[in-house]
Write an enzyme that holds these catalytic residues in place. Sequence first.
Site, PDB file in Angstrom:
ATOM      1  N   PHE A   8      49.484  34.906  37.515  1.00 26.02           N
ATOM      2  CA  PHE A   8      50.449  34.396  38.488  1.00 26.02           C
ATOM      3  C   PHE A   8      49.895  34.541  39.898  1.00 26.02           C
ATOM      4  O   PHE A   8      50.550  35.033  40.807  1.00 26.02           O
ATOM      5  CB  PHE A   8      51.785  35.135  38.302  1.00 26.02           C
ATOM      6  CG  PHE A   8      52.980  34.376  38.808  1.00 26.02           C
ATOM      7  CD1 PHE A   8      53.229  33.080  38.384  1.00 26.02           C
ATOM      8  CD2 PHE A   8      53.861  34.963  39.705  1.00 26.02           C
ATOM      9  CE1 PHE A   8      54.332  32.374  38.847  1.00 26.02           C
ATOM     10  CE2 PHE A   8      54.980  34.274  40.172  1.00 26.02           C
ATOM     11  CZ  PHE A   8      55.212  32.974  39.747  1.00 26.02           C
ATOM     12  N   GLU A 207      37.065  31.488  46.692  1.00 24.24           N
ATOM     13  CA  GLU A 207      37.394  32.556  45.739  1.00 24.24           C
ATOM     14  C   GLU A 207      37.824  33.800  46.514  1.00 24.24           C
ATOM     15  O   GLU A 207      37.523  33.949  47.700  1.00 24.24           O
ATOM     16  CB  GLU A 207      36.155  32.899  44.899  1.00 24.24           C
ATOM     17  CG  GLU A 207      35.618  31.759  44.063  1.00 24.24           C
ATOM     18  CD  GLU A 207      36.610  31.283  43.015  1.00 24.24           C
ATOM     19  OE1 GLU A 207      37.068  32.097  42.207  1.00 24.24           O
ATOM     20  OE2 GLU A 207      36.922  30.084  43.016  1.00 24.24           O
ATOM     21  N   LYS A 222      30.127  26.769  36.703  1.00 21.99           N
ATOM     22  CA  LYS A 222      30.644  25.476  36.240  1.00 21.99           C
ATOM     23  C   LYS A 222      29.563  24.703  35.477  1.00 21.99           C
ATOM     24  O   LYS A 222      29.866  24.012  34.494  1.00 21.99           O
ATOM     25  CB  LYS A 222      31.179  24.672  37.424  1.00 21.99           C
ATOM     26  CG  LYS A 222      32.483  25.278  37.979  1.00 21.99           C
ATOM     27  CD  LYS A 222      32.853  24.697  39.335  1.00 21.99           C
ATOM     28  CE  LYS A 222      34.143  25.338  39.873  1.00 21.99           C
ATOM     29  NZ  LYS A 222      34.321  25.129  41.314  1.00 21.99           N
TER      30      LYS A 222
HETATM   31  N1  HSE Z   1      36.286  28.327  44.906  1.00 24.18           N
HETATM   32  C1  HSE Z   1      36.127  27.084  44.220  1.00 24.18           C
HETATM   33  C2  HSE Z   1      35.636  26.026  45.182  1.00 24.18           C
HETATM   34  C3  HSE Z   1      37.402  26.622  43.588  1.00 24.18           C
HETATM   35  O1  HSE Z   1      35.433  26.299  46.369  1.00 24.18           O
HETATM   36  O2  HSE Z   1      35.415  24.896  44.759  1.00 24.18           O
HETATM   37  C4  HSE Z   1      37.596  27.187  42.211  1.00 24.18           C
HETATM   38  O3  HSE Z   1      36.594  26.812  41.322  1.00 24.18           O
END
Ligand code: HSE
Length: 337
Positions: A8, A207, A222
Amino acid sequence: MRVLLIGFGPVGRAFAGLIEERRAMLRARYGLDLELAAIASSSAAWLRDPRAGSPGADALRGAASPAELVGRIEPWNGADALDSVDADVLVEATSGGGDSGEPAAGHVRAALSRRMHVVAASKGAFVWHYRELRDLARRSNVELRIGAATGAALPTIDTARYGLAGAEIERIEGILNGTSNYILTRMREGGTYADALRDAQGRGVAEADPRTDVEGTDTATKLVLLANALFDAGLTLADVPTTGITQLAPDDLARAVERGERIRLLGTLEGGTGAWRARVEPVPLGADHPLARVDGLEKGITYQTDTMARVTVIGGRSDPNGAAGALLRDIVNLASG
Ligand code: HSE
Protein backbone atom coordinates in the site's frame (compact mmCIF):
# COMPACT_ATOMS: atom_id res chain seq x y z
CA MET A 1 -13.11 -11.41 -9.87
CA ARG A 2 -11.97 -10.68 -6.34
CA VAL A 3 -8.65 -8.88 -5.91
CA LEU A 4 -6.28 -9.11 -2.97
CA LEU A 5 -3.85 -6.17 -3.05
CA ILE A 6 -0.62 -6.55 -1.10
CA GLY A 7 1.47 -3.40 -0.77
CA PHE A 8 0.00 0.00 0.00
CA GLY A 9 2.65 2.46 -1.16
CA PRO A 10 2.02 5.05 -3.90
CA VAL A 11 1.34 2.38 -6.57
CA GLY A 12 -0.93 0.27 -4.34
CA ARG A 13 -2.96 3.32 -3.30
CA ALA A 14 -3.31 4.54 -6.89
CA PHE A 15 -4.42 1.05 -8.01
CA ALA A 16 -6.97 0.70 -5.19
CA GLY A 17 -8.50 4.06 -6.07
CA LEU A 18 -8.51 3.28 -9.78
CA ILE A 19 -10.34 -0.05 -9.59
CA GLU A 20 -12.82 1.28 -7.09
CA GLU A 21 -13.74 4.15 -9.40
CA ARG A 22 -13.77 2.03 -12.60
CA ARG A 23 -16.10 -0.73 -11.41
CA ALA A 24 -19.09 0.35 -13.49
CA MET A 25 -16.95 1.01 -16.58
CA LEU A 26 -15.25 -2.39 -16.35
CA ARG A 27 -18.59 -4.14 -16.01
CA ALA A 28 -20.11 -2.27 -18.96
CA ARG A 29 -17.12 -2.47 -21.28
CA TYR A 30 -15.63 -5.87 -20.49
CA GLY A 31 -18.35 -7.66 -18.55
CA LEU A 32 -15.78 -7.78 -15.77
CA ASP A 33 -16.98 -7.61 -12.19
CA LEU A 34 -13.79 -6.56 -10.40
CA GLU A 35 -13.96 -6.16 -6.65
CA LEU A 36 -11.20 -5.09 -4.31
CA ALA A 37 -11.67 -7.73 -1.60
CA ALA A 38 -8.80 -6.83 0.70
CA ILE A 39 -5.66 -4.73 1.04
CA ALA A 40 -2.69 -5.82 3.15
CA SER A 41 0.40 -3.81 4.04
CA SER A 42 3.29 -4.98 6.22
CA SER A 43 1.30 -4.40 9.41
CA ALA A 44 -2.43 -4.08 8.77
CA ALA A 45 -5.12 -5.40 6.47
CA TRP A 46 -8.46 -3.99 5.35
CA LEU A 47 -11.20 -6.38 4.27
CA ARG A 48 -14.25 -5.23 2.38
CA ASP A 49 -17.26 -5.28 4.67
CA PRO A 50 -20.43 -5.10 2.55
CA ARG A 51 -22.32 -3.58 5.47
CA ALA A 52 -19.84 -0.68 5.74
CA GLY A 53 -20.21 0.32 2.05
CA SER A 54 -17.33 1.32 -0.20
CA PRO A 55 -14.52 3.37 1.30
CA GLY A 56 -14.54 5.37 -1.97
CA ALA A 57 -11.72 5.99 -4.43
CA ASP A 58 -10.49 9.18 -2.77
CA ALA A 59 -10.21 7.54 0.67
CA LEU A 60 -8.30 4.62 -0.89
CA ARG A 61 -5.89 6.99 -2.64
CA GLY A 62 -5.43 9.15 0.45
CA ALA A 63 -5.03 6.65 3.29
CA ALA A 64 -1.53 6.22 4.71
CA SER A 65 -2.34 2.68 5.89
CA PRO A 66 -5.14 0.16 5.27
CA ALA A 67 -5.97 0.66 8.96
CA GLU A 68 -7.34 4.14 8.15
CA LEU A 69 -10.12 2.75 5.93
CA VAL A 70 -13.70 2.02 6.84
CA GLY A 71 -14.31 -1.75 6.84
CA ARG A 72 -12.93 -4.73 8.73
CA ILE A 73 -9.36 -4.08 9.92
CA GLU A 74 -6.99 -6.86 10.98
CA PRO A 75 -3.45 -6.63 12.36
CA TRP A 76 -2.18 -8.72 9.45
CA ASN A 77 0.57 -8.66 6.88
CA GLY A 78 0.46 -9.97 3.31
CA ALA A 79 1.23 -13.58 4.24
CA ASP A 80 -1.64 -13.63 6.76
CA ALA A 81 -3.99 -12.11 4.20
CA LEU A 82 -3.15 -14.85 1.69
CA ASP A 83 -4.06 -17.43 4.33
CA SER A 84 -7.34 -15.75 5.17
CA VAL A 85 -8.80 -13.94 2.16
CA ASP A 86 -10.66 -15.71 -0.62
CA ALA A 87 -9.58 -13.97 -3.84
CA ASP A 88 -9.06 -14.79 -7.54
CA VAL A 89 -6.09 -12.55 -8.21
CA LEU A 90 -3.18 -11.25 -6.18
CA VAL A 91 -1.90 -7.81 -7.06
CA GLU A 92 1.66 -7.68 -5.72
CA ALA A 93 2.75 -4.08 -5.16
CA THR A 94 5.20 -4.28 -2.27
CA SER A 95 8.47 -2.38 -2.52
CA GLY A 96 12.02 -3.54 -1.87
CA GLY A 97 13.14 -7.11 -2.33
CA GLY A 98 16.21 -6.03 -4.31
CA ASP A 99 18.53 -8.45 -2.57
CA SER A 100 16.32 -11.56 -2.31
CA GLY A 101 12.92 -10.89 -3.81
CA GLU A 102 11.23 -11.19 -0.41
CA PRO A 103 8.59 -10.74 0.86
CA ALA A 104 7.04 -10.56 -2.62
CA ALA A 105 8.30 -13.98 -3.75
CA GLY A 106 6.61 -15.62 -0.74
CA HIS A 107 3.34 -13.85 -1.54
CA VAL A 108 3.50 -14.88 -5.19
CA ARG A 109 4.36 -18.51 -4.37
CA ALA A 110 1.50 -18.74 -1.87
CA ALA A 111 -0.99 -17.18 -4.30
CA LEU A 112 0.00 -19.37 -7.26
CA SER A 113 -0.12 -22.49 -5.07
CA ARG A 114 -3.69 -21.53 -4.16
CA ARG A 115 -4.50 -21.18 -7.88
CA MET A 116 -4.80 -17.41 -7.77
CA HIS A 117 -3.64 -15.39 -10.77
CA VAL A 118 -0.82 -12.96 -10.00
CA VAL A 119 -0.36 -9.49 -11.47
CA ALA A 120 2.73 -7.71 -10.18
CA ALA A 121 4.20 -4.23 -10.07
CA SER A 122 7.03 -5.28 -7.75
CA LYS A 123 10.20 -6.52 -9.43
CA GLY A 124 12.49 -8.26 -6.92
CA ALA A 125 10.65 -11.59 -6.80
CA PHE A 126 10.94 -12.00 -10.57
CA VAL A 127 14.56 -10.89 -10.84
CA TRP A 128 15.47 -13.68 -8.46
CA HIS A 129 12.86 -16.37 -9.03
CA TYR A 130 11.13 -15.81 -12.38
CA ARG A 131 11.59 -19.29 -13.81
CA GLU A 132 10.42 -21.03 -10.62
CA LEU A 133 7.36 -18.77 -10.30
CA ARG A 134 6.44 -19.04 -13.99
CA ASP A 135 6.65 -22.85 -13.76
CA LEU A 136 4.50 -22.82 -10.63
CA ALA A 137 1.89 -20.68 -12.44
CA ARG A 138 1.86 -23.15 -15.34
CA ARG A 139 1.44 -26.14 -13.01
CA SER A 140 -1.39 -24.35 -11.21
CA ASN A 141 -2.99 -23.39 -14.53
CA VAL A 142 -3.15 -19.69 -13.64
CA GLU A 143 -1.60 -16.55 -15.10
CA LEU A 144 1.44 -14.64 -13.93
CA ARG A 145 1.73 -11.17 -15.47
CA ILE A 146 4.66 -8.86 -14.78
CA GLY A 147 4.10 -6.13 -17.38
CA ALA A 148 3.54 -3.52 -14.65
CA ALA A 149 7.01 -4.36 -13.28
CA THR A 150 8.62 -4.19 -16.72
CA GLY A 151 8.06 -0.64 -17.92
CA ALA A 152 4.51 -0.33 -16.50
CA ALA A 153 2.47 1.96 -18.77
CA LEU A 154 4.96 1.40 -21.61
CA PRO A 155 3.73 -1.94 -23.03
CA THR A 156 7.02 -3.87 -23.34
CA ILE A 157 6.08 -7.52 -22.82
CA ASP A 158 2.66 -7.19 -24.49
CA THR A 159 4.13 -5.54 -27.59
CA ALA A 160 6.55 -8.43 -28.01
CA ARG A 161 4.10 -11.23 -27.15
CA TYR A 162 1.09 -10.03 -29.11
CA GLY A 163 2.25 -7.37 -31.53
CA LEU A 164 5.33 -9.28 -32.68
CA ALA A 165 4.00 -12.83 -32.34
CA GLY A 166 5.65 -15.15 -34.86
CA ALA A 167 8.59 -12.84 -35.56
CA GLU A 168 12.14 -13.46 -34.34
CA ILE A 169 13.25 -10.61 -32.09
CA GLU A 170 16.94 -10.04 -32.79
CA ARG A 171 17.66 -7.04 -30.62
CA ILE A 172 15.92 -4.85 -28.05
CA GLU A 173 16.93 -1.32 -27.08
CA GLY A 174 15.09 0.54 -24.37
CA ILE A 175 14.96 3.77 -22.45
CA LEU A 176 13.37 2.04 -19.50
CA ASN A 177 13.90 4.49 -16.64
CA GLY A 178 11.88 7.70 -16.54
CA THR A 179 13.93 9.34 -13.79
CA SER A 180 17.28 9.18 -15.58
CA ASN A 181 15.73 10.20 -18.89
CA TYR A 182 14.14 13.19 -17.18
CA ILE A 183 17.47 14.19 -15.61
CA LEU A 184 19.30 13.89 -18.95
CA THR A 185 16.63 15.98 -20.68
CA ARG A 186 16.68 18.71 -18.04
CA MET A 187 20.49 18.85 -17.95
CA ARG A 188 20.59 19.18 -21.72
CA GLU A 189 18.22 22.15 -21.38
CA GLY A 190 20.56 23.82 -18.85
CA GLY A 191 19.02 22.54 -15.60
CA THR A 192 20.99 20.91 -12.79
CA TYR A 193 21.16 17.24 -11.95
CA ALA A 194 20.04 17.86 -8.35
CA ASP A 195 16.97 19.95 -9.31
CA ALA A 196 15.86 17.42 -11.91
CA LEU A 197 16.22 14.50 -9.49
CA ARG A 198 14.24 16.37 -6.81
CA ASP A 199 11.52 17.02 -9.35
CA ALA A 200 11.35 13.35 -10.37
CA GLN A 201 11.10 12.39 -6.70
CA GLY A 202 8.33 14.97 -6.16
CA ARG A 203 6.33 13.39 -8.98
CA GLY A 204 6.67 9.94 -7.40
CA VAL A 205 8.66 8.59 -10.35
CA ALA A 206 12.08 8.05 -8.73
CA GLU A 207 12.60 4.97 -6.55
CA ALA A 208 12.73 5.39 -2.75
CA ASP A 209 16.49 4.99 -3.17
CA PRO A 210 17.12 6.97 -6.39
CA ARG A 211 20.56 5.41 -6.84
CA THR A 212 18.62 2.52 -8.35
CA ASP A 213 17.47 4.89 -11.11
CA VAL A 214 20.59 6.93 -11.81
CA GLU A 215 23.12 4.11 -11.47
CA GLY A 216 21.22 2.03 -14.02
CA THR A 217 20.03 -0.81 -11.79
CA ASP A 218 16.35 -0.18 -12.50
CA THR A 219 17.04 -0.34 -16.25
CA ALA A 220 19.12 -3.52 -15.81
CA THR A 221 16.33 -5.04 -13.71
CA LYS A 222 13.73 -4.38 -16.41
CA LEU A 223 16.04 -5.86 -19.07
CA VAL A 224 16.49 -9.02 -17.00
CA LEU A 225 12.71 -9.31 -16.53
CA LEU A 226 12.13 -8.83 -20.27
CA ALA A 227 14.82 -11.31 -21.28
CA ASN A 228 13.52 -13.94 -18.90
CA ALA A 229 9.81 -13.38 -19.57
CA LEU A 230 10.14 -13.26 -23.36
CA PHE A 231 13.05 -15.61 -24.06
CA ASP A 232 13.56 -17.68 -20.89
CA ALA A 233 17.11 -16.30 -21.07
CA GLY A 234 18.00 -17.14 -17.46
CA LEU A 235 19.77 -13.78 -16.97
CA THR A 236 20.52 -12.33 -13.55
CA LEU A 237 21.58 -8.80 -12.64
CA ALA A 238 25.17 -10.04 -12.37
CA ASP A 239 25.06 -10.78 -16.13
CA VAL A 240 24.34 -7.13 -17.02
CA PRO A 241 27.32 -4.74 -17.16
CA THR A 242 25.74 -1.52 -15.93
CA THR A 243 26.88 2.11 -16.10
CA GLY A 244 24.49 4.84 -14.97
CA ILE A 245 24.33 8.57 -15.65
CA THR A 246 26.09 9.83 -12.51
CA GLN A 247 29.43 10.44 -14.24
CA LEU A 248 27.96 12.51 -17.08
CA ALA A 249 28.65 16.25 -17.06
CA PRO A 250 26.51 18.96 -18.73
CA ASP A 251 29.41 19.39 -21.21
CA ASP A 252 29.07 15.78 -22.37
CA LEU A 253 25.41 16.41 -23.16
CA ALA A 254 26.13 19.73 -24.88
CA ARG A 255 28.88 18.20 -27.07
CA ALA A 256 26.49 15.43 -28.12
CA VAL A 257 23.92 18.07 -29.14
CA GLU A 258 26.59 19.81 -31.25
CA ARG A 259 27.15 16.53 -33.07
CA GLY A 260 23.38 16.23 -33.64
CA GLU A 261 23.09 13.43 -31.04
CA ARG A 262 21.27 12.85 -27.75
CA ILE A 263 22.75 10.90 -24.86
CA ARG A 264 20.30 8.33 -23.47
CA LEU A 265 20.61 5.71 -20.75
CA LEU A 266 20.06 2.70 -22.98
CA GLY A 267 19.40 -0.91 -22.06
CA THR A 268 20.37 -3.28 -24.87
CA LEU A 269 19.56 -6.96 -25.26
CA GLU A 270 20.99 -8.89 -28.20
CA GLY A 271 22.45 -12.24 -29.20
CA GLY A 272 19.39 -14.37 -29.89
CA THR A 273 18.29 -17.79 -28.69
CA GLY A 274 20.58 -19.33 -26.10
CA ALA A 275 23.01 -16.41 -26.21
CA TRP A 276 21.19 -13.31 -24.97
CA ARG A 277 23.53 -10.60 -23.68
CA ALA A 278 22.38 -7.45 -21.90
CA ARG A 279 24.08 -4.17 -20.99
CA VAL A 280 23.12 -0.75 -19.68
CA GLU A 281 25.09 2.41 -20.47
CA PRO A 282 24.70 6.02 -21.60
CA VAL A 283 24.80 6.00 -25.41
CA PRO A 284 24.82 8.90 -27.90
CA LEU A 285 21.97 8.33 -30.34
CA GLY A 286 21.88 9.98 -33.76
CA ALA A 287 18.78 11.89 -34.81
CA ASP A 288 17.69 8.97 -37.00
CA HIS A 289 17.35 6.62 -34.00
CA PRO A 290 13.70 6.38 -32.92
CA LEU A 291 14.62 6.63 -29.23
CA ALA A 292 16.60 9.88 -29.72
CA ARG A 293 13.39 11.87 -29.47
CA VAL A 294 12.17 10.29 -26.23
CA ASP A 295 12.32 13.23 -23.83
CA GLY A 296 11.51 13.93 -20.21
CA LEU A 297 9.68 11.31 -18.18
CA GLU A 298 8.81 9.26 -21.23
CA LYS A 299 10.27 5.85 -21.89
CA GLY A 300 10.58 3.89 -25.10
CA ILE A 301 11.48 0.51 -26.52
CA THR A 302 12.64 -0.60 -29.96
CA TYR A 303 12.42 -4.19 -31.18
CA GLN A 304 14.49 -5.26 -34.17
CA THR A 305 12.80 -8.25 -35.76
CA ASP A 306 13.35 -10.42 -38.83
CA THR A 307 9.95 -10.31 -40.52
CA MET A 308 8.50 -7.04 -39.21
CA ALA A 309 11.70 -4.92 -39.24
CA ARG A 310 11.99 -2.27 -36.53
CA VAL A 311 9.05 -1.57 -34.21
CA THR A 312 9.18 1.18 -31.58
CA VAL A 313 6.78 2.08 -28.79
CA ILE A 314 7.20 5.38 -26.96
CA GLY A 315 5.49 6.95 -23.98
CA GLY A 316 3.30 5.82 -21.12
CA ARG A 317 3.01 7.65 -17.86
CA SER A 318 6.02 7.07 -15.55
CA ASP A 319 4.29 7.68 -12.21
CA PRO A 320 2.15 5.68 -9.73
CA ASN A 321 -1.00 6.38 -11.77
CA GLY A 322 0.69 4.93 -14.85
CA ALA A 323 1.77 1.84 -12.90
CA ALA A 324 -1.78 1.47 -11.52
CA GLY A 325 -3.14 1.68 -15.06
CA ALA A 326 -0.69 -1.03 -16.12
CA LEU A 327 -1.86 -3.33 -13.30
CA LEU A 328 -5.44 -2.81 -14.38
CA ARG A 329 -4.50 -3.46 -18.04
CA ASP A 330 -2.92 -6.78 -17.06
CA ILE A 331 -6.00 -7.84 -15.08
CA VAL A 332 -8.40 -6.87 -17.88
CA ASN A 333 -6.30 -8.78 -20.42
CA LEU A 334 -5.98 -11.89 -18.28
CA ALA A 335 -9.70 -11.85 -17.56
CA SER A 336 -10.43 -11.56 -21.30
CA GLY A 337 -8.15 -14.56 -21.95
N1 HSE B 1 11.76 4.62 -10.90
C1 HSE B 1 11.27 4.11 -12.15
C2 HSE B 1 11.52 5.12 -13.24
C3 HSE B 1 9.81 3.80 -12.08
O1 HSE B 1 12.07 6.20 -13.00
O2 HSE B 1 11.18 4.85 -14.39
C4 HSE B 1 9.54 2.41 -11.59
O3 HSE B 1 10.09 1.42 -12.40
